[in-house]
Enzyme design. Structure first.
Site, mmCIF file in Angstrom:
data_model
loop_
_atom_site.group_PDB
_atom_site.id
_atom_site.type_symbol
_atom_site.label_atom_id
_atom_site.label_comp_id
_atom_site.label_asym_id
_atom_site.label_seq_id
_atom_site.Cartn_x
_atom_site.Cartn_y
_atom_site.Cartn_z
ATOM 1 N N HIS A 156 1.947 8.160 11.824
ATOM 2 C CA HIS A 156 0.497 8.079 11.546
ATOM 3 C C HIS A 156 0.154 8.639 10.165
ATOM 4 O O HIS A 156 -0.964 9.118 9.952
ATOM 5 C CB HIS A 156 -0.321 8.821 12.608
ATOM 6 C CG HIS A 156 0.079 8.500 14.012
ATOM 7 N ND1 HIS A 156 -0.469 7.458 14.736
ATOM 8 C CD2 HIS A 156 1.007 9.072 14.822
ATOM 9 C CE1 HIS A 156 0.096 7.414 15.940
ATOM 10 N NE2 HIS A 156 1.002 8.380 16.016
ATOM 11 N N SER A 277 -3.486 3.875 -19.100
ATOM 12 C CA SER A 277 -4.842 3.340 -18.955
ATOM 13 C C SER A 277 -5.440 3.141 -20.340
ATOM 14 O O SER A 277 -5.155 3.913 -21.263
ATOM 15 C CB SER A 277 -5.691 4.325 -18.151
ATOM 16 O OG SER A 277 -7.051 4.175 -18.465
ATOM 17 N N LYS A 283 -3.515 9.062 -17.875
ATOM 18 C CA LYS A 283 -2.988 8.276 -16.762
ATOM 19 C C LYS A 283 -1.566 7.772 -16.957
ATOM 20 O O LYS A 283 -1.163 7.413 -18.046
ATOM 21 C CB LYS A 283 -3.891 7.060 -16.512
ATOM 22 C CG LYS A 283 -5.240 7.437 -15.956
ATOM 23 C CD LYS A 283 -5.170 7.717 -14.477
ATOM 24 C CE LYS A 283 -5.490 6.465 -13.714
ATOM 25 N NZ LYS A 283 -5.393 6.686 -12.288
ATOM 26 N N GLU A 290 2.746 -1.308 -7.480
ATOM 27 C CA GLU A 290 1.493 -1.935 -7.027
ATOM 28 C C GLU A 290 1.577 -3.456 -7.114
ATOM 29 O O GLU A 290 1.126 -4.180 -6.228
ATOM 30 C CB GLU A 290 0.313 -1.439 -7.871
ATOM 31 C CG GLU A 290 -0.040 0.008 -7.635
ATOM 32 C CD GLU A 290 -1.020 0.531 -8.665
ATOM 33 O OE1 GLU A 290 -2.081 -0.086 -8.854
ATOM 34 O OE2 GLU A 290 -0.718 1.556 -9.312
#
Ligand code: ARG
Length: 459
Positions: A156, A277, A283, A290
């Site tokens: 979970h 970024s 970043k 992704e």
């Protein structure tokens, strides 16, 4: 341009229909398989005296030259010639005239395309399999370097029980092993030769299908010509196998994206596999993972696409089936793009062993072991579960972990507790005591590594 099938027609095809009907944009990638199949067919026609031996030899020789010319970029294809099959036949005929016109004897584009696609996909399956093997080997290396790296295992997405990073990595090796098996299995069913099925009902010539099957490395000719030309199960099966690979890559990507966050800090992606970024100077994003997670979508979409194309098609060939190619080609391209970059990404990521170990320390991941400690001293498991549940609640209230409690505190909940509880609930024990087959203990993970290495030698 005159069509190879133009005899029956009084009028030229509308330009829009030429463009619409043509598949050369996407089936040209099967040129090699088309030529290889034609060479085997031509040899068979000559051997069976269906066409003159000289013509057969000339066709074979010229097809080989055409293959070279294509590979050297000296031949272009035409939309008007519709597809790869007719483009190559046209080039052949331009070069050797009547002999070239004999190639299509006892053959239809229906069995030809069914052959080409099988051959093409078989080759791609081999390439993808070797990429999967590389990935599995990389994971095994990571596992070997992390046999003692304790980390929290989750259910979970809540901390559950301690495992090791090695055990976690080896879970993916099991998935990849099944992926490799699925590809091999799909390939087995691709390996029956459709050529000789003709348009739908074979032919009246004395063709030798066994000879062609052997020439082209097929197990044997398919036994029903209607099925031979209209079966695309192998496309569906491969699409499904590729989709499952993407499920695995996507799940792993999701974990790595989480592990790479400041919150987890279990891993840090190498600079070479991260991106920045345009506005936020600090970043460093895990774009590769992704994007792989995102690309799973198109591969699943391609599976839905081919299922839907095929579901209502009556026997035998229908032009709908030309839609079988772009989806599977896209899935193949996508997987071949993802696998090497994913493999290198995990090979170069830094594993933060200390943070993994710290992570295992929180969330009472040794609570099951505390209950098991009582059970081994004779307390029924259900009672032990209750006692440790209360102990956990007490610990939360006192901002302590189980191993930080004093023996006196343990004893408030059960007088069965003794000093040996600390050893029993240490995270090292939690892992090493789980030495049953499939468990995270070092020796069982090493056994799994050994078995997987043996398997990979057979791939
Ligand atoms: N380009 C066609 C395809 O991909 C080849 C088969 C064409 N056959 C036909 N009868 N029109 O399916």
């Amino acid at each position: 341009m005159a069509k190879l099938w133009g005899g029956r027609f009084q009028k030229a095809t509308d330009k829009k229909v030429d463009d619409f009907n043509s598949s050369i944009r996407f089936d040209s990638r099967m040129y090699k398989q088309d030529i290889t199949g034609s060479i085997a067919h031509a040899k068979m026609l000559g051997k069976q005296n269906i066409i003159p031996e000289d013509d057969s030899a000339l066709i074979v020789k010229t097809l080989k030259e055409i293959l070279d010319d294509i590979e050297n970029g000296n031949v272009g294809f035409e939309i008007d010639a519709e597809d790869i099959h007719m483009n190559i036949e046209k080039i052949l005929t331009e070069r050797i005239g009547d002999a070239g016109k004999r190639l299509h004897t006892a053959r239809s584009r229906n069995d030809q395309v069914a052959l080409d696609l099988r051959m093409y996909l078989k080759d791609e399956v081999d390439e993808i399999t070797s990429m999967l093997k590389n990935l599995a080997e990389t994971l095994i290396l990571l596992a070997k370097n992390n046999l003692d790296t304790i980390m929290p295992g989750y259910t979970h997405l809540q901390k559950a029980q301690p495992v090791t990073a090695a055990h976690h990595f080896m879970a993916y090796v099991e998935m990849i092993k099944r992926d490799i098996g699925r590809l091999a299995d799909a390939k087995k069913r691709m390996n029956s030769l459709p050529l000789g099925s003709g348009a739908l009902a074979t032919s009246t010539y004395p063709i030798d299908r066994d000879f062609v099957a052997t020439e082209l490395g097929f197990d044997g000719p398919c036994l029903n010509s209607l099925d031979g030309v209209s079966d695309r199960d192998f496309v569906i099966e491969l699409s499904a196998a590729l989709s499952i690979i993407m499920v695995h890559l996507s799940r792993f990507s999701e974990e790595l994206i989480l592990w790479n966050t400041d919150e987890f800090s279990f891993v840090e992606m190498d600079d070479g596999f991260s991106t920045g970024s345009s506005i936020m100077p600090q970043k460093k994003n895990p774009d590769v993972a992704e994007l792989i997670r995102g690309k799973a979508g198109r591969v699943f979409g391609n599976l839905m696409g081919i299922l839907t194309v095929m579901k209502g098609i009556p026997l035998a060939y229908n032009k709908d089936m030309q839609e079988d190619k772009e989806g599977i080609f896209d899935s193949i391209d996508t997987i071949k793009l993802c696998l090497p970059v994913f493999t290198d990404m995990i090979a170069t990521m830094r594993i933060n062993k200390d943070n993994m170990r710290k992570g295992a320390g929180g969330g009472f991941t040794n609570a099951t072991d505390a209950a098991d400690y009582l059970v081994k001293k004779g307390v029924p498991f259900r009672n032990a579960h209750e006692i440790i549940g209360k102990l956990v609640f007490y610990s939360i209230e006192h901002s302590k972990s189980l191993e930080q409690l004093e023996l006196a505190e343990f004893k408030q909940f059960s007088d069965v507790f003794e000093n040996d509880v600390y050893e029993a609930i240490s995270f090292e024990s939690c892992v090493s005591y789980r030495s049953v087959i499939g468990g995270p203990a070092k020796e069982t993970v090493m056994l799994a590594i050994e078995k997987n290495e043996e398997f990979l030698k057979t791939v």
